[in-house]
Design a protein around this motif. Structure first.
Motif, PDB file in Angstrom:
ATOM      1  N   PHE A   1       0.603  -1.094   0.073  1.00 37.98           N
ATOM      2  CA  PHE A   1       0.162  -0.053  -0.195  1.00 37.98           C
ATOM      3  C   PHE A   1       0.903   1.432  -0.106  1.00 37.98           C
ATOM      4  N   LYS A   2       1.919   1.342   0.775  1.00 44.81           N
ATOM      5  CA  LYS A   2       2.841   2.296   0.992  1.00 44.81           C
ATOM      6  C   LYS A   2       3.787   2.555  -0.654  1.00 44.81           C
ATOM      7  N   THR A   3       4.470   1.465  -0.964  1.00 42.30           N
ATOM      8  CA  THR A   3       5.404   1.722  -2.117  1.00 42.30           C
ATOM      9  C   THR A   3       4.797   1.482  -3.556  1.00 42.30           C
ATOM     10  N   HIS A   4       3.798   0.557  -3.602  1.00 45.57           N
ATOM     11  CA  HIS A   4       3.493   0.357  -4.931  1.00 45.57           C
ATOM     12  C   HIS A   4       2.375   1.108  -5.230  1.00 45.57           C
ATOM     13  N   ASP A   5       2.096   1.207  -6.770  1.00 42.84           N
ATOM     14  CA  ASP A   5       0.993   1.923  -7.553  1.00 42.84           C
ATOM     15  C   ASP A   5       0.707   1.158  -8.508  1.00 42.84           C
ATOM     16  N   LEU A   6      -0.300   0.231  -7.957  1.00 42.03           N
ATOM     17  CA  LEU A   6      -0.905  -0.980  -8.968  1.00 42.03           C
ATOM     18  C   LEU A   6      -2.066  -0.602  -9.555  1.00 42.03           C
ATOM     19  N   GLY A   7      -2.281  -0.543 -10.825  1.00 38.92           N
ATOM     20  CA  GLY A   7      -3.616  -0.222 -11.327  1.00 38.92           C
ATOM     21  C   GLY A   7      -4.430  -1.382 -11.230  1.00 38.92           C
ATOM     22  N   LEU A   8      -5.925  -1.029 -11.108  1.00 38.82           N
ATOM     23  CA  LEU A   8      -6.761  -2.023 -10.757  1.00 38.82           C
ATOM     24  C   LEU A   8      -6.934  -2.799 -12.143  1.00 38.82           C
ATOM     25  N   HIS A   9      -6.640  -2.264 -13.319  1.00 44.33           N
ATOM     26  CA  HIS A   9      -6.762  -2.917 -14.328  1.00 44.33           C
ATOM     27  C   HIS A   9      -5.783  -4.069 -14.427  1.00 44.33           C
TER      28      HIS A   9
ATOM     29  N   ILE B   1      -4.003 -11.907  -3.975  1.00 45.12           N
ATOM     30  CA  ILE B   1      -4.520 -12.552  -2.724  1.00 45.12           C
ATOM     31  C   ILE B   1      -3.512 -13.466  -1.764  1.00 45.12           C
ATOM     32  N   LEU B   2      -2.358 -13.771  -2.434  1.00 49.28           N
ATOM     33  CA  LEU B   2      -1.242 -14.628  -1.777  1.00 49.28           C
ATOM     34  C   LEU B   2      -1.056 -14.263  -0.460  1.00 49.28           C
ATOM     35  N   PRO B   3      -0.728 -12.939  -0.295  1.00 51.35           N
ATOM     36  CA  PRO B   3      -0.287 -12.701   1.227  1.00 51.35           C
ATOM     37  C   PRO B   3      -1.318 -12.648   2.200  1.00 51.35           C
ATOM     38  N   ILE B   4      -2.557 -12.989   2.055  1.00 47.98           N
ATOM     39  CA  ILE B   4      -3.471 -13.033   2.996  1.00 47.98           C
ATOM     40  C   ILE B   4      -3.632 -14.727   2.899  1.00 47.98           C
TER      41      ILE B   4
ATOM     42  N   SER C   1     -12.544 -12.690   4.021  1.00 50.51           N
ATOM     43  CA  SER C   1     -13.035 -11.601   3.943  1.00 50.51           C
ATOM     44  C   SER C   1     -12.105 -10.685   3.043  1.00 50.51           C
ATOM     45  N   VAL C   2     -10.788 -10.793   3.423  1.00 57.79           N
ATOM     46  CA  VAL C   2      -9.731 -10.063   2.304  1.00 57.79           C
ATOM     47  C   VAL C   2      -9.756 -10.702   1.013  1.00 57.79           C
ATOM     48  N   ALA C   3      -9.940 -12.018   0.827  1.00 55.59           N
ATOM     49  CA  ALA C   3     -10.197 -12.552  -0.509  1.00 55.59           C
ATOM     50  C   ALA C   3     -11.491 -12.212  -1.159  1.00 55.59           C
ATOM     51  N   PHE C   4     -12.471 -12.008  -0.402  1.00 54.41           N
ATOM     52  CA  PHE C   4     -13.604 -11.441  -1.067  1.00 54.41           C
ATOM     53  C   PHE C   4     -13.668  -9.937  -1.462  1.00 54.41           C
ATOM     54  N   MET C   5     -12.910  -9.216  -0.656  1.00 53.08           N
ATOM     55  CA  MET C   5     -12.548  -7.733  -1.229  1.00 53.08           C
ATOM     56  C   MET C   5     -11.785  -8.052  -2.490  1.00 53.08           C
TER      57      MET C   5
ATOM     58  N   TYR D   1     -11.534 -10.329  -4.671  1.00 47.07           N
ATOM     59  CA  TYR D   1     -12.521 -10.669  -5.711  1.00 47.07           C
ATOM     60  C   TYR D   1     -13.302  -9.781  -6.486  1.00 47.07           C
ATOM     61  N   ALA D   2     -13.898  -8.748  -5.651  1.00 46.52           N
ATOM     62  CA  ALA D   2     -14.401  -7.611  -6.151  1.00 46.52           C
ATOM     63  C   ALA D   2     -13.571  -6.979  -7.326  1.00 46.52           C
ATOM     64  N   HIS D   3     -12.268  -6.683  -6.811  1.00 44.07           N
ATOM     65  CA  HIS D   3     -11.447  -6.183  -8.052  1.00 44.07           C
ATOM     66  C   HIS D   3     -11.242  -7.133  -9.273  1.00 44.07           C
ATOM     67  N   MET D   4     -11.122  -8.259  -8.809  1.00 43.97           N
ATOM     68  CA  MET D   4     -10.826  -9.141  -9.866  1.00 43.97           C
ATOM     69  C   MET D   4     -11.939  -9.579 -10.988  1.00 43.97           C
ATOM     70  N   VAL D   5     -13.024  -9.479 -10.685  1.00 43.85           N
ATOM     71  CA  VAL D   5     -14.539  -9.542 -11.264  1.00 43.85           C
ATOM     72  C   VAL D   5     -14.241  -8.215 -12.153  1.00 43.85           C
ATOM     73  N   GLY D   6     -14.179  -6.982 -11.631  1.00 40.21           N
ATOM     74  CA  GLY D   6     -14.043  -5.868 -12.168  1.00 40.21           C
ATOM     75  C   GLY D   6     -13.165  -5.783 -13.344  1.00 40.21           C
ATOM     76  N   ARG D   7     -11.916  -6.248 -12.925  1.00 37.72           N
ATOM     77  CA  ARG D   7     -10.814  -6.385 -14.120  1.00 37.72           C
ATOM     78  C   ARG D   7     -11.332  -7.373 -15.235  1.00 37.72           C
ATOM     79  N   LEU D   8     -11.872  -8.446 -14.839  1.00 35.04           N
ATOM     80  CA  LEU D   8     -12.428  -9.225 -15.962  1.00 35.04           C
ATOM     81  C   LEU D   8     -13.352  -8.605 -16.803  1.00 35.04           C
ATOM     82  N   MET D   9     -14.550  -7.834 -16.148  1.00 37.96           N
ATOM     83  CA  MET D   9     -15.511  -7.524 -16.748  1.00 37.96           C
ATOM     84  C   MET D   9     -14.971  -5.945 -17.847  1.00 37.96           C
ATOM     85  N   SER D  10     -13.905  -5.451 -17.376  1.00 40.80           N
ATOM     86  CA  SER D  10     -13.615  -4.250 -17.984  1.00 40.80           C
ATOM     87  C   SER D  10     -12.444  -4.291 -19.017  1.00 40.80           C
TER      88      SER D  10
END
Length: 452
Positions: free
Chosen positions: A221-229, A236-239, A277-281, A283-292
């Motif tokens: 969160f502090k160092t990387h700038d990862l686009g949701l696309h 998910i692996l860290p959790i 719970s973190v995985a579900f969060m 998942y929301a980004h994953m589905v959004g990425r696949l849809m867009s």
């Protein structure tokens, strides 16, 4: 080291400083005006091979894998006649993702133990796989240490890299399979001293995996700038390690004395809930990425199987932890909640989560069949370990419902997974021999596209 010229957007040549340079010296104008840079892939320190730009082709598939170049050597890393390197140089590209081999092997041993239809010698085969996994794990640790010793600075770069660092948690997952495998294959129930040792290992694992999950996500969160696309399931692996605390608890609780079993199960439920719970969060980004943006590049699609893991292992864990509680379990005297309620609720919750795993399994399978990968990557092991959790959850549900059809379905899936394991293992050995991996620009130590 001799500098290598890299053409810039203006046609001039900008010097590239070789191994250790923080990024590829491409002019800012090119990065802004031409975000989809094709045919540019680099080596270990600042590489754009298999980047998110490359993994999205106008949101859909039908594209060819970009031709990758190693600027240090000026060679096409996908050319079958490319130069061969000695092991001392190749070990620099031995990444954390190798622990996926260990965790998949350990998962296979657990699957053999849990089979509803046993045949003579299956448990002995499972024990052999369990021992082989320990040897594999030790070999990977030695190889990783050799990388850090022979190529100074690679330890820090590996745990801070925007792509490889997401595979660091796989060492925790491999350890989790060793702990659970030890409980299944190496501990006699009457051995009280070893039972306490396993309990201690569980609590150490919980603390370490929780600290890691908080620490790595805080760093990202502090160092990387990862686009949701650019979202990929590796996020998910860290959790995952802290989530598997619940799976470990489900395996060891039933052999623990009551004074240990209840705290272990409570901790397991807590950790499993956090992980899911973190995985579900995610998942929301994953589905959004696949849809867009559509499906990932064909070389990365096996990674979609990682989405199968969280609900599958949670389904497995809730049943196991419910069965691991003492039959006379009552949190407070006179409390209505007892085992007659907890165990049926666990089965219902497991079926609910199993269906989500099935959906992700179908999505991943179809995407790989439609456009299978051309080159071997260690993310192929995603087709093994998460699916192991899916099959184990199927077995647990079948056992609880005492449904022979579900049990035979799980047996059929187990055969398929064994075939998948053998196929990926043979492909891994072949890739090492012909230098398709552990080669500049071909491993997880290349940038995923956003760290420019």
């Amino acid at each position: 080291m001799e500098e290598t010229g890299i053409p810039s957007a203006s046609g001039n040549t900008t010097p590239y400083q070789g191994i250790g340079a923080p990024f590829l010296a491409v002019s800012p104008e090119k990065l802004v005006t031409e975000p989809h840079i094709e045919n540019e892939s680099l080596s270990t320190s600042g590489t754009r091979v298999n980047s998110p730009d490359a993994s999205i082709h106008e949101g859909k598939e039908g594209h060819e894998l970009e031709e990758a170049k190693d600027p240090l050597d000026g060679i096409d890393i996908y050319d079958p006649d490319r130069p061969k390197f000695k092991l001392a140089r190749r070990i620099a590209h031995f990444t954390w993702a190798w622990f996926t081999l260990s965790m998949s092997t350990g998962g296979l041993a657990l699957l053999m133990y849990a089979q509803p239809h046993q045949f003579p010698g299956l448990r002995q085969i499972g024990f052999f796989v369990y021992v082989a996994n320990i040897i594999i794990f030790a070999g990977i640790v030695v190889a990783m240490c050799s990388r850090w010793f022979l190529h100074r600075g690679t330890f820090i770069s590996s745990i801070t890299h925007s792509r490889e660092a997401f595979f660091v948690p796989t060492i925790f997952l491999a350890i989790a399979t060793i702990i659970t495998g030890t409980q299944r294959y190496a501990i006699a129930e009457e051995n009280d001293s070893v039972v306490w040792l396993i309990s201690t290992l569980f609590w150490v694992y919980v603390v370490a995996s929780l600290a890691f999950a908080i620490g790595q996500y805080s760093y990202v969160f502090k160092t990387h700038d990862l686009g949701l696309h650019t979202m990929m399931p590796t996020w998910i692996l860290p959790i995952f390690p802290i989530m598997l605390s619940g799976t470990i608890a489900s395996v060891i609780a039933e052999t623990q004395p009551q004074m240990n079993a209840v705290p272990i199960v409570v901790a397991g439920i807590t950790c499993q809930g956090l992980g899911l719970s973190v995985a579900f969060m995610m998942y929301a980004h994953m589905v959004g990425r696949l849809m867009s943006r559509g499906l990932p590049n064909r070389e990365h699609r096996t990674g979609l199987y990682m989405n199968v893991g969280p609900p599958a292992f949670t389904a497995l864990a809730v049943i196991g932890m419910a069965n691991g509680l003492p039959d006379q379990f009552d949190i407070n005297e006179g409390m209505v909640l007892d085992m007659k309620i907890i165990r049926p609720m666990a089965v219902v919750a497991a079926i609910f989560l199993w269906a989500l795993s099935l959906w992700w399994f179908g999505i991943a399978t179809i995407s790989v069949i439609v456009s299978p990968p051309q080159y071997f990557h260690l993310n192929w092991w995603a087709a093994v370990f998460p699916n192991t959790g899916f099959i184990l959850a199927t077995i647990s549900i079948g056992n609880e419902l005492q449904h022979e059809g579900i049990q035979w379905f799980a047996t059929g899936l187990s055969v398929c997974l064994l075939c998948s394991y053998c196929f990926v293992l043979v492909s891994l050995v072949r890739a090492v021999i012909i230098q398709d991996i552990m080669y500049p620009g071909r491993d997880e130590d290349v940038l995923d596209g956003t760290d420019n």
